[in-house]
Write a protein that holds these residues in place. Structure first.
Motif, PDB file in Angstrom:
ATOM      1  N   GLU A 198      -4.368   7.025   9.684  1.00  0.00           N
ATOM      2  CA  GLU A 198      -3.053   7.024  10.451  1.00  0.00           C
ATOM      3  C   GLU A 198      -2.229   5.950  10.337  1.00  0.00           C
ATOM      4  O   GLU A 198      -1.231   5.832  10.743  1.00  0.00           O
ATOM      5  N   GLN A 199      -3.222   4.857  10.422  1.00  0.00           N
ATOM      6  CA  GLN A 199      -2.621   3.394  10.253  1.00  0.00           C
ATOM      7  C   GLN A 199      -1.705   3.297   9.189  1.00  0.00           C
ATOM      8  O   GLN A 199      -0.691   2.625   9.434  1.00  0.00           O
ATOM      9  N   LEU A 200      -1.788   3.794   7.921  1.00  0.00           N
ATOM     10  CA  LEU A 200      -1.079   3.867   6.799  1.00  0.00           C
ATOM     11  C   LEU A 200       0.249   4.764   7.153  1.00  0.00           C
ATOM     12  O   LEU A 200       1.252   4.491   6.540  1.00  0.00           O
ATOM     13  N   CYS A 201       0.208   5.737   7.927  1.00  0.00           N
ATOM     14  CA  CYS A 201       1.432   6.537   8.108  1.00  0.00           C
ATOM     15  C   CYS A 201       2.231   6.186   9.351  1.00  0.00           C
ATOM     16  O   CYS A 201       2.924   6.861   9.530  1.00  0.00           O
ATOM     17  N   VAL A 202       1.867   4.818   9.855  1.00  0.00           N
ATOM     18  CA  VAL A 202       3.071   4.630  10.997  1.00  0.00           C
ATOM     19  C   VAL A 202       4.272   4.290  10.387  1.00  0.00           C
ATOM     20  O   VAL A 202       4.544   3.674   9.311  1.00  0.00           O
ATOM     21  N   ILE A 233     -16.136  -3.694   5.345  1.00  0.00           N
ATOM     22  CA  ILE A 233     -16.802  -2.907   6.111  1.00  0.00           C
ATOM     23  C   ILE A 233     -15.922  -2.379   7.412  1.00  0.00           C
ATOM     24  O   ILE A 233     -16.319  -1.373   8.261  1.00  0.00           O
ATOM     25  N   GLU A 234     -14.915  -3.366   7.440  1.00  0.00           N
ATOM     26  CA  GLU A 234     -14.049  -2.713   8.776  1.00  0.00           C
ATOM     27  C   GLU A 234     -12.714  -3.552   8.326  1.00  0.00           C
ATOM     28  O   GLU A 234     -12.479  -4.543   7.728  1.00  0.00           O
ATOM     29  N   THR A 235     -11.679  -2.716   8.765  1.00  0.00           N
ATOM     30  CA  THR A 235     -10.252  -2.837   8.504  1.00  0.00           C
ATOM     31  C   THR A 235      -9.160  -2.488   9.316  1.00  0.00           C
ATOM     32  O   THR A 235      -9.639  -1.479  10.103  1.00  0.00           O
ATOM     33  N   GLU A 236      -8.074  -3.264   9.438  1.00  0.00           N
ATOM     34  CA  GLU A 236      -7.153  -2.767  10.589  1.00  0.00           C
ATOM     35  C   GLU A 236      -5.790  -3.018   9.730  1.00  0.00           C
ATOM     36  O   GLU A 236      -5.611  -4.129   9.049  1.00  0.00           O
ATOM     37  N   LEU A 237      -4.728  -2.197   9.618  1.00  0.00           N
ATOM     38  CA  LEU A 237      -3.515  -2.285   8.837  1.00  0.00           C
ATOM     39  C   LEU A 237      -2.524  -2.160   9.889  1.00  0.00           C
ATOM     40  O   LEU A 237      -2.435  -1.422  10.956  1.00  0.00           O
ATOM     41  N   HIS A 238      -1.406  -2.943   9.749  1.00  0.00           N
ATOM     42  CA  HIS A 238      -0.185  -2.852  10.543  1.00  0.00           C
ATOM     43  C   HIS A 238       1.118  -3.281   9.445  1.00  0.00           C
ATOM     44  O   HIS A 238       1.153  -3.961   8.803  1.00  0.00           O
ATOM     45  N   ARG A 239       1.931  -2.097   9.642  1.00  0.00           N
ATOM     46  CA  ARG A 239       3.180  -2.178   8.806  1.00  0.00           C
ATOM     47  C   ARG A 239       3.788  -3.547   9.273  1.00  0.00           C
ATOM     48  O   ARG A 239       4.115  -4.007  10.472  1.00  0.00           O
ATOM     49  N   ALA A 240       4.309  -4.344   8.347  1.00  0.00           N
ATOM     50  CA  ALA A 240       4.763  -5.783   8.431  1.00  0.00           C
ATOM     51  C   ALA A 240       6.195  -5.814   9.322  1.00  0.00           C
ATOM     52  O   ALA A 240       6.541  -6.418  10.038  1.00  0.00           O
ATOM     53  N   ASP A 241       6.750  -4.254   9.396  1.00  0.00           N
ATOM     54  CA  ASP A 241       8.226  -4.150   9.808  1.00  0.00           C
ATOM     55  C   ASP A 241       8.031  -3.396  11.392  1.00  0.00           C
ATOM     56  O   ASP A 241       9.056  -2.908  11.735  1.00  0.00           O
ATOM     57  N   THR A 242       6.795  -3.324  11.676  1.00  0.00           N
ATOM     58  CA  THR A 242       6.701  -2.309  13.108  1.00  0.00           C
ATOM     59  C   THR A 242       5.570  -3.207  13.978  1.00  0.00           C
ATOM     60  O   THR A 242       5.046  -4.188  13.708  1.00  0.00           O
ATOM     61  N   GLU A 243       5.696  -2.858  15.337  1.00  0.00           N
ATOM     62  CA  GLU A 243       4.929  -3.309  16.366  1.00  0.00           C
ATOM     63  C   GLU A 243       4.317  -2.479  17.025  1.00  0.00           C
ATOM     64  O   GLU A 243       4.663  -1.394  17.611  1.00  0.00           O
ATOM     65  N   THR A 244       3.018  -2.768  17.437  1.00  0.00           N
ATOM     66  CA  THR A 244       2.167  -1.854  18.370  1.00  0.00           C
ATOM     67  C   THR A 244       2.348  -2.247  19.688  1.00  0.00           C
ATOM     68  O   THR A 244       2.768  -3.377  20.191  1.00  0.00           O
ATOM     69  N   ILE A 245       1.915  -1.329  20.516  1.00  0.00           N
ATOM     70  CA  ILE A 245       2.096  -1.479  21.982  1.00  0.00           C
ATOM     71  C   ILE A 245       0.701  -1.387  22.461  1.00  0.00           C
ATOM     72  O   ILE A 245       0.586  -1.608  23.905  1.00  0.00           O
ATOM     73  N   LEU A 246      -0.387  -1.204  21.654  1.00  0.00           N
ATOM     74  CA  LEU A 246      -1.700  -0.962  22.502  1.00  0.00           C
ATOM     75  C   LEU A 246      -2.092  -2.207  23.268  1.00  0.00           C
ATOM     76  O   LEU A 246      -1.783  -3.493  22.849  1.00  0.00           O
ATOM     77  N   ASN A 247      -2.626  -1.964  24.414  1.00  0.00           N
ATOM     78  CA  ASN A 247      -3.169  -2.950  25.554  1.00  0.00           C
ATOM     79  C   ASN A 247      -1.868  -3.802  26.171  1.00  0.00           C
ATOM     80  O   ASN A 247      -2.189  -4.717  26.751  1.00  0.00           O
ATOM     81  N   LEU A 297       0.859  -1.075   0.087  1.00  0.00           N
ATOM     82  CA  LEU A 297      -0.070  -0.039   0.005  1.00  0.00           C
ATOM     83  C   LEU A 297       0.787   1.431   0.106  1.00  0.00           C
ATOM     84  O   LEU A 297       1.955   1.129   0.347  1.00  0.00           O
ATOM     85  N   PHE A 298       0.327   2.388  -0.641  1.00  0.00           N
ATOM     86  CA  PHE A 298       1.034   3.566  -0.634  1.00  0.00           C
ATOM     87  C   PHE A 298       1.049   4.243   0.701  1.00  0.00           C
ATOM     88  O   PHE A 298       0.007   4.512   1.119  1.00  0.00           O
ATOM     89  N   HIS A 299       2.356   4.682   0.983  1.00  0.00           N
ATOM     90  CA  HIS A 299       2.603   5.325   2.193  1.00  0.00           C
ATOM     91  C   HIS A 299       2.620   6.844   1.986  1.00  0.00           C
ATOM     92  O   HIS A 299       3.527   7.224   1.162  1.00  0.00           O
ATOM     93  N   PRO A 300       1.617   7.689   2.175  1.00  0.00           N
ATOM     94  CA  PRO A 300       1.533   9.121   1.904  1.00  0.00           C
ATOM     95  C   PRO A 300       2.667   9.916   2.399  1.00  0.00           C
ATOM     96  O   PRO A 300       2.940  10.957   1.957  1.00  0.00           O
ATOM     97  N   GLN A 301       3.254   9.426   3.609  1.00  0.00           N
ATOM     98  CA  GLN A 301       4.424  10.357   4.018  1.00  0.00           C
ATOM     99  C   GLN A 301       5.659  10.359   3.396  1.00  0.00           C
ATOM    100  O   GLN A 301       6.254  11.070   3.090  1.00  0.00           O
ATOM    101  N   ILE A 302       6.062   8.957   3.100  1.00  0.00           N
ATOM    102  CA  ILE A 302       7.337   8.662   2.577  1.00  0.00           C
ATOM    103  C   ILE A 302       7.234   8.373   1.079  1.00  0.00           C
ATOM    104  O   ILE A 302       8.390   8.226   0.463  1.00  0.00           O
ATOM    105  N   ARG A 303       5.980   8.720   0.724  1.00  0.00           N
ATOM    106  CA  ARG A 303       5.746   8.597  -0.712  1.00  0.00           C
ATOM    107  C   ARG A 303       6.240   7.447  -1.606  1.00  0.00           C
ATOM    108  O   ARG A 303       6.983   7.351  -2.588  1.00  0.00           O
ATOM    109  N   GLN A 304       6.165   6.005  -0.844  1.00  0.00           N
ATOM    110  CA  GLN A 304       6.602   5.226  -1.543  1.00  0.00           C
ATOM    111  C   GLN A 304       5.617   3.829  -0.773  1.00  0.00           C
ATOM    112  O   GLN A 304       4.969   4.008   0.070  1.00  0.00           O
ATOM    113  N   THR A 305       5.611   2.703  -1.724  1.00  0.00           N
ATOM    114  CA  THR A 305       4.665   1.546  -1.115  1.00  0.00           C
ATOM    115  C   THR A 305       5.335   0.955   0.032  1.00  0.00           C
ATOM    116  O   THR A 305       6.471   0.547  -0.165  1.00  0.00           O
ATOM    117  N   MET A 306       4.729   0.269   0.751  1.00  0.00           N
ATOM    118  CA  MET A 306       5.173  -0.534   2.110  1.00  0.00           C
ATOM    119  C   MET A 306       4.223  -1.501   2.088  1.00  0.00           C
ATOM    120  O   MET A 306       3.083  -1.574   1.671  1.00  0.00           O
TER     121      MET A 306
END
Length: 403
Positions: free
Chosen positions: A399-403, A34-48, A11-20
């Protein structure tokens, strides 16, 4: 019936202007996301995630403290959350001072310039229940019938009493899936969640600051847990490791399928990139020719309804109502798909008749109730703007795309 799709896509990352490459977990009804969640394959969330945090400083004017869950990783802790804190190190008799160490859970991830938000109200979620360590209330999903809610409320009191939780400030929340579960299954899950809490407390006492005591399961398992199983037909994935993991979570309500057609990749079959791209555009066209313009800002989200290509030939008042009704249904859909939260102000096409306005408000409430995330229609202002609030559970799709 619905399908849950777990895959990965460029998917296209709008800040670095390239696909990730992103991991994607998306809920589909028929062929529409109807609902979706995205996570960069090379990053980790800390939520919860749950940590032993060290208090950096207490700011009385903000009625909050700033704590570190790792060296230099500062989080915001509202002091009203400090009801039954679990301290691992206490310096003085004051409620909270710099240098104290206590157990916290990440309630919100960092958003733009805002630090992550943590809480001392620890929650342990299962398929049917959520056990909370400080919020001593019994909550039941609004989607469960009134008669069933009465039964579950009494059952919750029994569970808490059996484990001597009532006097310690614990709470229970029954999820939608609990309506179709047996008391035996619920009791078994409660025992597991209670055991997890007890084990965590025992380990915390011997751990130093910045220790991570518990990590949330992968986001796709969390989304599967949050999905109403009575409406879920199957889970489809093209990731062998995920498939093997999901087979252990499968129940009689849904099946798990491994997709392996190399000629037509799974993301292309479900048009993952195309539907996500459409969900990021400000303008949404309706079948009638009308459209919505959705503009998130720092403080709130503004939605404008336009008649667009729809030109009334007969009964203008009825036509405007139909456009607004179509827009209301799409608005509720887009809030869920884009995961917009906070304050949403919508400018529907102006209608003079009070009767049409009230019908529109009533129907919009119906559409909002279908959202698994609490969304409330507040009121219509004197200027005819409709105010909605939606609880923040995770980052907006953009914002999920911009992580």
């Amino acid at each position: 019936m619905k399908k849950l799709l777990i895959t990965s896509e460029q998917l296209f990352h709008p800040q670095i202007r390239q696909t990730m490459r992103y991991q994607v977990c998306a809920l589909y009804e028929d062929s529409r996301m109807i609902e979706t969640e995205l996570h960069r394959a090379d990053t980790e969330t800390i939520l919860n995630h749950i940590y032993v945090a060290r208090v950096k400083n207490v700011v009385a004017s903000l009625h909050a403290a700033f704590v570190e869950i790792a060296q230099g990783n500062v989080c915001y802790l509202p002091l009203e959350d400090l009801k039954h804190p679990l301290f691992t190190k206490k310096i003085s008799k004051k409620t909270l001072v710099a240098g104290d160490e206590l157990v916290v859970q990440v309630a919100k991830e960092a958003v733009k310039t805002k630090d992550p938000v943590v809480t001392t109200n620890l929650s342990f979620a299962g398929e049917y229940l959520v056990l909370t360590s400080s919020n001593c209330r019994i909550g039941i999903s609004s989607k469960i019938s009134r008669q069933e809610r009465v039964r579950l409320h009494a059952f919750a009191q029994t569970l808490l009493r059996e484990h001597a939780c009532e006097t310690e400030g614990f709470g229970l929340i029954f999820r939608t899936n609990a309506a179709n579960a047996s008391e035996e299954d619920i009791r078994e899950e409660f025992a597991r969640l209670w055991s997890e809490y007890q084990t965590l407390c025992a380990h915390a006492a011997a751990r130093t600051a910045y220790s991570c005591l518990r990590k949330e399961p992968p986001f796709y398992l969390k989304m599967l847990t949050d999905t109403d199983k009575t409406e879920l037909e199957e889970v489809v994935t093209d990731d062998r490791m995920v498939f093997e993991e999901l087979k252990q979570s499968a129940s009689g309500h849904f099946s798990v399928r491994f997709y392996e057609d190399r000629l037509l990749p799974l993301p292309r079959l479900y048009n993952v990139a195309g539907q996500i791209e459409a969900a990021l555009k400000p303008r949404v066209w309706l079948k009638s020719g009308a459209n919505l313009v959705i503009e998130p800002t720092e403080a709130l989200t503004v939605v404008d309804v336009n008649s667009g290509k729809n030109i009334a030939k007969k009964d203008k008042a009825l036509n405007l109502y139909k456009i607004n009704l179509e827009a209301a249904k799409e608005l509720a859909f887009q809030l869920r798909l884009r995961n917009l939260s906070g304050i949403i102000v919508t400018d529907f096409i102006d209608m003079q008749e009070e009767e049409w306005k009230q019908k529109l408000m009533e129907q919009l409430r119906v559409y909002l109730r279908q959202d698994p995330v609490p969304a409330t229609l507040v009121d219509m202002t004197k200027l005819g703007l409709i105010e909605i609030t939606r609880k923040k559970k995770k980052k907006p799709l953009a914002e999920q795309l911009c992580v």
